[in-house]
Design a protein around this motif. Structure first.
Motif, PDB file in Angstrom:
ATOM      1  N   ILE B 112      -0.457   6.381   3.377  1.00  0.00           N
ATOM      2  CA  ILE B 112      -1.010   6.798   4.672  1.00  0.00           C
ATOM      3  C   ILE B 112      -2.457   7.192   4.407  1.00  0.00           C
ATOM      4  CG2 ILE B 112      -0.902   8.507   6.543  1.00  0.00           C
ATOM      5  CD1 ILE B 112       2.121   8.788   5.901  1.00  0.00           C
ATOM      6  N   ALA B 113      -3.384   6.671   5.197  1.00  0.00           N
ATOM      7  CA  ALA B 113      -4.796   6.931   4.920  1.00  0.00           C
ATOM      8  C   ALA B 113      -5.543   7.187   6.218  1.00  0.00           C
ATOM      9  CB  ALA B 113      -5.420   5.743   4.187  1.00  0.00           C
ATOM     10  N   LEU B 114      -6.353   8.224   6.204  1.00  0.00           N
ATOM     11  CA  LEU B 114      -7.148   8.597   7.378  1.00  0.00           C
ATOM     12  C   LEU B 114      -8.603   8.206   7.177  1.00  0.00           C
ATOM     13  CD1 LEU B 114      -7.643  10.295  10.032  1.00  0.00           C
ATOM     14  CD2 LEU B 114      -7.844  12.300   8.548  1.00  0.00           C
ATOM     15  N   ARG B 115      -9.201   7.548   8.208  1.00  0.00           N
ATOM     16  CA  ARG B 115     -10.642   7.286   8.257  1.00  0.00           C
ATOM     17  C   ARG B 115     -11.173   6.653   6.967  1.00  0.00           C
ATOM     18  NH1 ARG B 115     -13.901   7.567  12.236  1.00  0.00           N
ATOM     19  NH2 ARG B 115     -15.353   9.039  11.322  1.00  0.00           N
ATOM     20  N   CYS B 135       1.027   0.045   4.644  1.00  0.00           N
ATOM     21  CA  CYS B 135      -0.029   1.041   4.807  1.00  0.00           C
ATOM     22  C   CYS B 135      -0.026   1.533   6.252  1.00  0.00           C
ATOM     23  CB  CYS B 135      -1.407   0.444   4.550  1.00  0.00           C
ATOM     24  SG  CYS B 135      -1.639  -0.140   2.888  1.00  0.00           S
ATOM     25  N   ILE B 136      -0.175   2.817   6.402  1.00  0.00           N
ATOM     26  CA  ILE B 136      -0.369   3.384   7.734  1.00  0.00           C
ATOM     27  C   ILE B 136      -1.799   3.915   7.783  1.00  0.00           C
ATOM     28  CG2 ILE B 136       0.322   5.210   9.330  1.00  0.00           C
ATOM     29  CD1 ILE B 136       3.152   4.981   8.129  1.00  0.00           C
ATOM     30  N   PHE B 137      -2.590   3.346   8.680  1.00  0.00           N
ATOM     31  CA  PHE B 137      -3.981   3.778   8.840  1.00  0.00           C
ATOM     32  C   PHE B 137      -4.082   4.687  10.060  1.00  0.00           C
ATOM     33  CE2 PHE B 137      -5.918  -0.380   6.901  1.00  0.00           C
ATOM     34  CZ  PHE B 137      -5.575   0.059   5.629  1.00  0.00           C
ATOM     35  N   TRP B 138      -4.653   5.858   9.854  1.00  0.00           N
ATOM     36  CA  TRP B 138      -4.931   6.768  10.974  1.00  0.00           C
ATOM     37  C   TRP B 138      -6.432   6.663  11.288  1.00  0.00           C
ATOM     38  CZ3 TRP B 138      -2.401  12.013   9.034  1.00  0.00           C
ATOM     39  CH2 TRP B 138      -1.006  11.918   9.114  1.00  0.00           C
TER      40      TRP B 138
END
Lengths: 83, 282
Positions: B112-115, B135-138
């Protein structure tokens, strides 16, 4: 035409903690009146405006006068859209 | 109920990486059967503003039976070193070290990855430093230039907010060249890091990325029903849309605040619930 409500939606995205965003009128002051409106929030609002309205601000167009009130911010969006 | 363990791992000769592991009940009995998820941090001030969401996400997933690993890049948080000592590639190596640590117990690793984290994770996957199933993109950055432009604008906006003399983007860029770094919210971002991030592209690599991993792209904001403004700029082209329709990407609008932008610690319950649903069921 840019609806006031849409501008308030953009402000609410970046100023979640700020009181009563959706009760604001065009005359409501922004810069200096809302503690949550820090540099990151200002940049977030500009980015959200660019994404929503398909416009791009030149960095040097960013000015305290743009963020004086909700109305001045809306006027700036309208001016950019007309250009 | 999950348990938490904190430890350091050696990522390179020059740094030790701080890890927080959230272990689900039963992990000890059969760790190889438990999926792992690594949370990849964003950048600078957004890192501070997202700490609470990362902890809540880790707890939520651990309670759902997932082994969650949070970490700090070298020179940030509780990892060793100082900002400015490390490069973008050092941080990719950090992620690789955390990934290899996760592989000691399971081959099933998601991210999970933000920005900024999404940008770095994309480079880590395409550079074959890590392998991912999903992958989960925030709110991913579509390019590094979006971030560096934001950093420059923050300097301009800070002058506005302080009622100081107006400064131009050229003056900000000149001050970076003169000082060798940009100071932003207390972080000294070296010119080398600034320039390197500016060259990174997620949008240009999306097709290559989707060839090797499935992506859940989550965009938060205040959206009206039927509005498509949430759709990332990368996906507004019809050609690309039809190409991506064949591939493994799911786009999710999340009608909630951009928590990473808020001055006060803010959480996004809808994003957490959607993330849990994707991690557990998908």
């Amino acid at each position: 035409m840019v609806e006031l409500e849409t501008v308030l939606d953009v402000l609410a995205e970046s100023l979640d903690g700020a009181a009563q965003i959706h009760q604001m009128t065009e005359e409501a002051p922004l810069l200096g009146a809302i503690p949550e409106l820090d540099s990151m929030a200002i940049v977030g609002i500009i980015t959200s405006i660019e994404e929503r309205f398909g416009i791009v601000f030149d960095d040097d167009e960013l000015d305290a006068e743009v963020f004086e009130t909700v109305g001045t911010l809306r006027d700036q969006i309208v001016a950019k859209m007309e250009n | 109920m999950y348990t938490t363990e904190y430890q350091y791992i050696q990522a390179s000769q020059k740094s030790q990486i701080f890890l927080a592991r959230y272990l689900p009940a039963g992990h000890e009995a059969s760790p190889d059967k438990v999926k792992a998820v690594i949370l990849v941090p964003p950048f600078a001030e957004e890192m501070n503003r997202s700490k609470r969401m990362y902890v809540l996400c880790a707890r939520l997933l651990a309670n759902a039976g997932i082994h969650v690993i949070c970490f700090d890049y070298s020179g940030t948080g509780d990892s060793s070193g100082e900002w400015g000592q490390f490069s973008y590639q050092d941080w990719i190596n950090d992620l690789k070290a955390v990934y290899e640590y996760a592989l000691k117990t399971t081959a099933d690793v998601d991210f999970i990855a933000l920005r900024f984290g999404a940008l770095l994770l994309t480079d880590a996957i395409l550079g074959k430093f890590v392998n991912a199933n999903k992958c989960i993109f925030w709110d991913p950055l579509e390019s590094g230039e979006v971030l560096t432009r934001q950093l420059v604008r923050m300097k301009i906006a800070a002058a506005m907010a302080d009622n100081s003399k107006k400064i131009s983007s050229q003056e900000v860029m000149q001050s970076i060249r003169d000082a060798g770094y940009l100071e932003s919210a207390g972080y000294h971002i070296t010119q080398a890091m600034f320039d390197e991030i500016s060259t990174k592209k997620l949008a240009d690599n999306i097709s290559n990325l989707l060839a090797v991993v499935s992506v859940h792209w989550m965009t938060s904001g205040k959206f009206k029903v039927g509005e498509n403004k949430w759709l990332a700029n990368s996906f507004k082209s019809d050609d690309l849309n039809s190409e991506l329709a064949e591939k493994s990407i799911s786009m999710h609008p999340v009608n909630d605040v951009k928590f990473w932008m808020q001055q006060e610690v803010t959480i996004s319950p809808k994003l957490l619930q959607l993330t849990k649903q994707v991690c557990v069921n998908d």
